[in-house]
Design a protein around this motif. Structure first.
Motif, PDB file in Angstrom:
ATOM      1  N   UNK A 288      54.210  26.665  35.901  1.00 39.49           N
ATOM      2  CA  UNK A 288      52.851  26.930  36.379  1.00 39.49           C
ATOM      3  C   UNK A 288      52.691  28.408  36.741  1.00 39.49           C
ATOM      4  N   UNK A 289      53.706  28.982  37.385  1.00 41.01           N
ATOM      5  CA  UNK A 289      53.655  30.413  37.723  1.00 41.01           C
ATOM      6  C   UNK A 289      53.566  31.253  36.457  1.00 41.01           C
ATOM      7  N   UNK A 290      54.393  30.919  35.467  1.00 47.33           N
ATOM      8  CA  UNK A 290      54.363  31.633  34.193  1.00 47.33           C
ATOM      9  C   UNK A 290      52.976  31.513  33.558  1.00 47.33           C
ATOM     10  N   UNK A 291      52.404  30.311  33.594  1.00 45.12           N
ATOM     11  CA  UNK A 291      51.093  30.090  32.989  1.00 45.12           C
ATOM     12  C   UNK A 291      50.017  30.919  33.679  1.00 45.12           C
ATOM     13  N   UNK A 292      50.075  31.021  34.994  1.00 52.54           N
ATOM     14  CA  UNK A 292      49.116  31.876  35.707  1.00 52.54           C
ATOM     15  C   UNK A 292      49.246  33.313  35.216  1.00 52.54           C
ATOM     16  N   UNK A 293      50.478  33.802  35.111  1.00 51.01           N
ATOM     17  CA  UNK A 293      50.706  35.182  34.696  1.00 51.01           C
ATOM     18  C   UNK A 293      50.267  35.460  33.275  1.00 51.01           C
ATOM     19  N   UNK A 294      50.239  34.428  32.423  1.00 54.08           N
ATOM     20  CA  UNK A 294      49.879  34.642  31.032  1.00 54.08           C
ATOM     21  C   UNK A 294      48.416  35.037  30.858  1.00 54.08           C
ATOM     22  N   UNK A 295      47.609  34.854  31.880  1.00 57.64           N
ATOM     23  CA  UNK A 295      46.202  35.250  31.800  1.00 57.64           C
ATOM     24  C   UNK A 295      46.060  36.749  31.566  1.00 57.64           C
ATOM     25  N   UNK A 296      47.065  37.520  32.029  1.00 59.90           N
ATOM     26  CA  UNK A 296      47.002  38.970  31.904  1.00 59.90           C
ATOM     27  C   UNK A 296      47.662  39.502  30.644  1.00 59.90           C
ATOM     28  N   UNK A 297      48.187  38.619  29.788  1.00 58.62           N
ATOM     29  CA  UNK A 297      48.845  39.070  28.561  1.00 58.62           C
ATOM     30  C   UNK A 297      47.829  39.707  27.631  1.00 58.62           C
ATOM     31  N   UNK A 298      48.152  40.887  27.137  1.00 57.57           N
ATOM     32  CA  UNK A 298      47.243  41.600  26.252  1.00 57.57           C
ATOM     33  C   UNK A 298      46.981  40.775  24.997  1.00 57.57           C
ATOM     34  N   UNK A 299      45.706  40.592  24.671  1.00 60.21           N
ATOM     35  CA  UNK A 299      45.338  39.851  23.468  1.00 60.21           C
ATOM     36  C   UNK A 299      45.282  38.349  23.648  1.00 60.21           C
ATOM     37  N   UNK A 300      45.536  37.837  24.868  1.00 58.95           N
ATOM     38  CA  UNK A 300      45.514  36.399  25.108  1.00 58.95           C
ATOM     39  C   UNK A 300      44.065  35.897  25.167  1.00 58.95           C
ATOM     40  N   UNK A 301      43.628  35.081  24.217  1.00 53.73           N
ATOM     41  CA  UNK A 301      42.262  34.525  24.291  1.00 53.73           C
ATOM     42  C   UNK A 301      42.119  33.623  25.507  1.00 53.73           C
ATOM     43  N   UNK A 302      40.973  33.672  26.154  1.00 57.85           N
ATOM     44  CA  UNK A 302      40.784  32.893  27.373  1.00 57.85           C
ATOM     45  C   UNK A 302      40.915  31.399  27.112  1.00 57.85           C
ATOM     46  N   UNK A 303      40.441  30.940  25.966  1.00 61.25           N
ATOM     47  CA  UNK A 303      40.531  29.511  25.664  1.00 61.25           C
ATOM     48  C   UNK A 303      41.985  29.064  25.519  1.00 61.25           C
ATOM     49  N   UNK A 304      42.815  29.926  24.936  1.00 65.19           N
ATOM     50  CA  UNK A 304      44.234  29.599  24.780  1.00 65.19           C
ATOM     51  C   UNK A 304      44.903  29.565  26.145  1.00 65.19           C
ATOM     52  N   UNK A 305      44.617  30.593  26.980  1.00 61.87           N
ATOM     53  CA  UNK A 305      45.218  30.611  28.313  1.00 61.87           C
ATOM     54  C   UNK A 305      44.817  29.377  29.110  1.00 61.87           C
ATOM     55  N   UNK A 306      43.551  29.019  29.060  1.00 55.92           N
ATOM     56  CA  UNK A 306      43.083  27.849  29.814  1.00 55.92           C
ATOM     57  C   UNK A 306      43.831  26.593  29.391  1.00 55.92           C
ATOM     58  N   UNK A 307      44.046  26.447  28.083  1.00 58.16           N
ATOM     59  CA  UNK A 307      44.756  25.272  27.582  1.00 58.16           C
ATOM     60  C   UNK A 307      46.201  25.254  28.092  1.00 58.16           C
ATOM     61  N   UNK A 308      46.908  26.396  27.996  1.00 58.64           N
ATOM     62  CA  UNK A 308      48.293  26.462  28.454  1.00 58.64           C
ATOM     63  C   UNK A 308      48.393  26.197  29.955  1.00 58.64           C
ATOM     64  N   UNK A 309      47.496  26.802  30.704  1.00 55.82           N
ATOM     65  CA  UNK A 309      47.525  26.654  32.161  1.00 55.82           C
ATOM     66  C   UNK A 309      47.241  25.215  32.572  1.00 55.82           C
ATOM     67  N   UNK A 310      46.212  24.618  32.015  1.00 56.67           N
ATOM     68  CA  UNK A 310      45.871  23.246  32.405  1.00 56.67           C
ATOM     69  C   UNK A 310      46.942  22.257  31.960  1.00 56.67           C
ATOM     70  N   UNK A 311      47.575  22.500  30.812  1.00 59.62           N
ATOM     71  CA  UNK A 311      48.693  21.648  30.396  1.00 59.62           C
ATOM     72  C   UNK A 311      49.815  21.694  31.416  1.00 59.62           C
TER      73      UNK A 311
END
Length: 326
Positions: A288-311
């Motif tokens: 979960x911590x990693x997933x939160x941090x992935x929001x700041x990854x350069x080029x990460x689409x918001x829809x992809x981040x939301x899916x990873x985080x909610x999973x």
């Protein structure tokens, strides 16, 4: 590095450093991302190789780390787990690696395409082989020249401000209250989670998902820049929980964990299935911590981040991972 001419110049430099007698018969630029550019290069001797280079100076350190991990760590594993590194240079502004081209024998999983059961099985077996082999070598020595953090919890001091920022900007219209409660509990118990993750030492890929591999009778795993040491279940959580839709992963988790235990045993490391499940449930908190941090990854689409985080969040809730925090 989006300039094709710049990519081509680096490819020519890489091939020239690999073998001065070889010339380039053709270059196929496969894809360019912010962090890397990958090309397939046909050589004058009829062979092809894959050249990977940093997308910009901003990502150079990550590729330099990947070079050392391939050279010093993966080379220590008795069984091949990744495409062979043929040549590399870490001492240039934009570092590069040259790998064997195994595309003729191994297929990739198309992005956006869900893994079929055979892909899941092959990937989990690959993780089991990697982890079990690595638990039988001196990982401290293998990582001695790897820059940056070595253990998976190195840098845990950055988790609190990361989670504080997320909680401060929490969108209650986007996520249910239980998401806030889970992240808040993790934030308040970071030292406990660090302690819970201590112990088992395996080589962790760090970005384990089904699209980071090439498949044939087996799976060979790509992109090792984030590799560290820690519980192997970290990789299982990334692959099975964070990167699969929750309804899908619920079905595949139990057989995948059993296959993981079986594979480790075949490679010489006997694990108790209940212990693996316990560590899996604990590692979901770190995921979960990693997933939160992935929001700041350069080029990460918001829809992809939301899916990873909610999973990741739903997996931790389903497995009642907070129970380990007391």
């Amino acid at each position: 590095m989006e300039n094709p001419d710049a990519i081509t110049r680096t490819v020519r430099q890489a091939v020239g450093r690999m073998d001065a007698d070889l010339s380039i018969a053709g270059i196929e630029h496969l894809f360019t991302l912010p962090h890397s550019a990958v090309s397939r290069v046909a050589l004058s001797d009829g062979k092809t190789v894959i050249v990977k280079q940093a997308g910009s100076g901003e990502f150079a350190d990550g590729l330099r780390r990947e070079i050392v991990i391939n050279r010093d760590v993966l080379s220590e594993l008795p069984e091949k787990v990744a495409p062979e590194l043929l040549s590399a240079s870490a001492d240039v502004e934009v570092p590069w690696l040259v790998f064997e081209d195994i595309s003729a024998t191994h297929e990739s999983l198309p992005l956006g395409s869900p893994p079929a059961p055979p892909h899941i099985e092959k990937f989990v077996r690959a993780l089991g082989k990697i982890h079990a082999q690595s638990m039988q070598i001196d990982l401290a020595e293998a990582f001695s020249n790897v820059p940056g953090g070595v253990y998976v919890t190195d840098g845990s001091e950055r988790a609190a401000p990361l989670l504080d920022a997320f909680l401060h900007s929490f969108d209650s219209n986007r996520f249910p209250p239980r998401t806030y409660d889970l992240v808040k509990n993790i934030r308040d118990n970071i030292p406990t989670i660090v302690d819970l993750l201590a112990g088992q030492s395996a080589l962790i890929h760090g970005d384990a998902h089904f699209w980071n591999a090439l498949y044939s009778d087996d799976a060979l795993v790509l992109d090792w820049a984030l590799a560290t040491v820690g519980p192997g279940e970290v990789d299982l959580c990334h692959a099975l929980a964070m990167n699969l839709p929750r309804d899908f992963s619920r079905e595949h988790e139990p057989p995948a964990l059993r296959l993981y235990v079986q594979t480790c045993s075949e490679v010489g490391v006997d694990l108790d299935e209940s212990d693996v499940l316990d560590r899996y449930r604990i590692c979901l908190l770190q995921t979960v911590v990693v997933a939160v941090g992935m929001q700041a990854v350069v080029g990460m689409p918001d829809a992809v981040w939301t899916r990873l985080f909610t999973n990741a969040v739903q997996s931790a809730i389903d497995h009642e991972s907070l129970a380990y925090l007391g």
